[in-house]
Design a protein around this motif. Sequence first.
Motif, mmCIF file in Angstrom:
data_model
loop_
_atom_site.group_PDB
_atom_site.id
_atom_site.type_symbol
_atom_site.label_atom_id
_atom_site.label_comp_id
_atom_site.label_asym_id
_atom_site.label_seq_id
_atom_site.Cartn_x
_atom_site.Cartn_y
_atom_site.Cartn_z
ATOM 1 N N PHE A 196 0.732 -1.324 -0.037
ATOM 2 C CA PHE A 196 0.135 -0.103 -0.117
ATOM 3 C C PHE A 196 0.812 1.282 0.012
ATOM 4 C CE2 PHE A 196 -2.589 -3.549 1.843
ATOM 5 C CZ PHE A 196 -3.656 -3.556 1.052
ATOM 6 N N GLN A 197 2.035 1.211 -0.113
ATOM 7 C CA GLN A 197 3.162 2.500 0.005
ATOM 8 C C GLN A 197 2.918 3.363 -1.089
ATOM 9 O OE1 GLN A 197 4.833 3.141 2.848
ATOM 10 N NE2 GLN A 197 3.717 1.346 3.524
ATOM 11 N N HIS A 198 2.198 2.987 -2.355
ATOM 12 C CA HIS A 198 2.017 3.832 -3.207
ATOM 13 C C HIS A 198 0.996 4.684 -3.079
ATOM 14 C CE1 HIS A 198 -0.602 0.596 -3.841
ATOM 15 N NE2 HIS A 198 -1.625 1.383 -4.677
ATOM 16 N N HIS A 199 0.140 4.563 -2.226
ATOM 17 C CA HIS A 199 -0.935 5.582 -1.496
ATOM 18 C C HIS A 199 -0.499 6.803 -0.591
ATOM 19 C CE1 HIS A 199 -4.152 3.449 -3.095
ATOM 20 N NE2 HIS A 199 -3.819 2.117 -2.495
ATOM 21 N N VAL A 200 1.065 6.697 -0.156
ATOM 22 C CA VAL A 200 1.427 7.682 0.517
ATOM 23 C C VAL A 200 1.609 8.991 -0.046
ATOM 24 C CG1 VAL A 200 3.581 8.451 2.066
ATOM 25 C CG2 VAL A 200 2.622 6.058 2.165
ATOM 26 N N GLY A 201 1.168 10.076 0.072
ATOM 27 C CA GLY A 201 1.231 11.329 -0.577
ATOM 28 C C GLY A 201 -0.212 11.504 -1.443
ATOM 29 N N GLN A 202 -0.824 10.612 -1.520
ATOM 30 C CA GLN A 202 -2.156 10.465 -2.247
ATOM 31 C C GLN A 202 -3.277 11.087 -1.295
ATOM 32 O OE1 GLN A 202 -1.841 10.165 -5.683
ATOM 33 N NE2 GLN A 202 0.202 9.917 -5.330
ATOM 34 N N ARG A 216 -6.719 10.916 0.483
ATOM 35 C CA ARG A 216 -7.313 9.807 1.408
ATOM 36 C C ARG A 216 -8.285 8.884 0.695
ATOM 37 N NH1 ARG A 216 -11.964 9.801 3.981
ATOM 38 N NH2 ARG A 216 -12.156 11.939 3.518
ATOM 39 N N VAL A 217 -8.819 9.549 -0.123
ATOM 40 C CA VAL A 217 -10.107 8.843 -0.899
ATOM 41 C C VAL A 217 -9.323 8.194 -1.886
ATOM 42 C CG1 VAL A 217 -11.829 10.720 -0.529
ATOM 43 C CG2 VAL A 217 -10.430 10.737 -2.478
ATOM 44 N N SER A 218 -8.015 8.093 -2.294
ATOM 45 C CA SER A 218 -7.225 7.004 -3.160
ATOM 46 C C SER A 218 -7.284 5.690 -2.642
ATOM 47 C CB SER A 218 -6.324 7.876 -3.669
ATOM 48 O OG SER A 218 -5.317 7.352 -2.756
ATOM 49 N N VAL A 219 -7.536 5.394 -1.440
ATOM 50 C CA VAL A 219 -7.371 4.174 -0.806
ATOM 51 C C VAL A 219 -8.654 3.661 -0.916
ATOM 52 C CG1 VAL A 219 -6.675 2.987 1.214
ATOM 53 C CG2 VAL A 219 -5.641 4.943 0.569
ATOM 54 N N LEU A 254 -2.988 -3.091 9.875
ATOM 55 C CA LEU A 254 -2.469 -1.745 8.982
ATOM 56 C C LEU A 254 -2.837 -0.414 9.500
ATOM 57 C CD1 LEU A 254 -1.255 -1.325 6.166
ATOM 58 C CD2 LEU A 254 -3.676 -1.242 5.505
ATOM 59 N N THR A 255 -2.115 0.188 9.853
ATOM 60 C CA THR A 255 -2.341 1.722 10.455
ATOM 61 C C THR A 255 -2.045 2.696 9.148
ATOM 62 O OG1 THR A 255 -1.729 1.053 12.417
ATOM 63 C CG2 THR A 255 -1.787 3.411 12.079
ATOM 64 N N ILE A 256 -3.297 3.642 9.025
ATOM 65 C CA ILE A 256 -2.881 4.520 7.755
ATOM 66 C C ILE A 256 -3.178 5.985 8.541
ATOM 67 C CG2 ILE A 256 -4.033 5.564 5.713
ATOM 68 C CD1 ILE A 256 -5.268 2.527 5.385
ATOM 69 N N ASP A 259 -5.565 15.988 4.308
ATOM 70 C CA ASP A 259 -6.252 14.930 3.949
ATOM 71 C C ASP A 259 -5.482 14.246 2.744
ATOM 72 O OD1 ASP A 259 -8.650 13.761 4.585
ATOM 73 O OD2 ASP A 259 -9.918 14.390 2.801
ATOM 74 N N THR A 260 -4.118 13.842 2.914
ATOM 75 C CA THR A 260 -3.333 13.053 2.309
ATOM 76 C C THR A 260 -3.023 11.897 3.257
ATOM 77 O OG1 THR A 260 -1.389 14.283 2.362
ATOM 78 C CG2 THR A 260 -2.849 14.799 0.416
ATOM 79 N N VAL A 261 -2.483 10.893 2.589
ATOM 80 C CA VAL A 261 -1.964 9.777 3.215
ATOM 81 C C VAL A 261 -0.602 10.049 3.768
ATOM 82 C CG1 VAL A 261 -1.402 7.128 3.307
ATOM 83 C CG2 VAL A 261 -3.468 8.074 2.120
ATOM 84 N N GLU A 262 -0.336 10.145 5.004
ATOM 85 C CA GLU A 262 0.995 10.693 5.411
ATOM 86 C C GLU A 262 1.787 9.327 5.659
ATOM 87 O OE1 GLU A 262 1.897 13.737 8.951
ATOM 88 O OE2 GLU A 262 1.272 11.811 9.762
ATOM 89 N N SER A 263 1.369 8.175 6.092
ATOM 90 C CA SER A 263 2.130 7.006 6.083
ATOM 91 C C SER A 263 1.181 5.572 6.289
ATOM 92 C CB SER A 263 3.045 6.983 7.432
ATOM 93 O OG SER A 263 2.405 6.990 8.495
ATOM 94 N N ILE A 264 1.754 4.970 5.893
ATOM 95 C CA ILE A 264 1.053 3.294 6.294
ATOM 96 C C ILE A 264 1.975 2.440 6.650
ATOM 97 C CG2 ILE A 264 -0.149 1.610 4.978
ATOM 98 C CD1 ILE A 264 -0.866 3.451 2.691
#
Length: 125
Positions: free
Chosen positions: A71-77, A79-82, A109-111, A117-122
């Motif tokens: 799921f690391q490709h979601h970091v920086g994207q 939140r709704v992209s997950v 899994l901790t998001i 409102d972007t994904v900071e870390s997973i």
Amino acid sequence: MKTVSILVGGLLLAGCAFDAAPAPHPVLPAAMPATAPDQPASDMPAMGAVQDIGTAEVQRPITGSCGMENFQHHVGQPRVSVDSRSLPPNYRVIGRYSRVTMEYIPERLTIRIADDDTVESITCG
């Protein structure tokens, strides 16, 4: 009767006019001596050369068993992209003001969501 009222009033006013003792001054700690900015701290070890880092043993980060690598490709994207349907059964989403428990669960899994409102870390946990 008028005399009694005057006496009672005078006694009440006299009770309010007492002189209180002044509050003691707080005792402040002595100031620490200032050190010059260019003076090195005596308890710090000397820095080694950059080449010395190559010989150091590097430990792998704790990843757990939650599948965070997928799921690391979601970091920086945003939140709704997950897509929540793609997440493992045991996951949590944490914002800046979220209340969370502090136990470490390797399968969870901790998001973390940033203020924008972007994904900071997973991570796992």
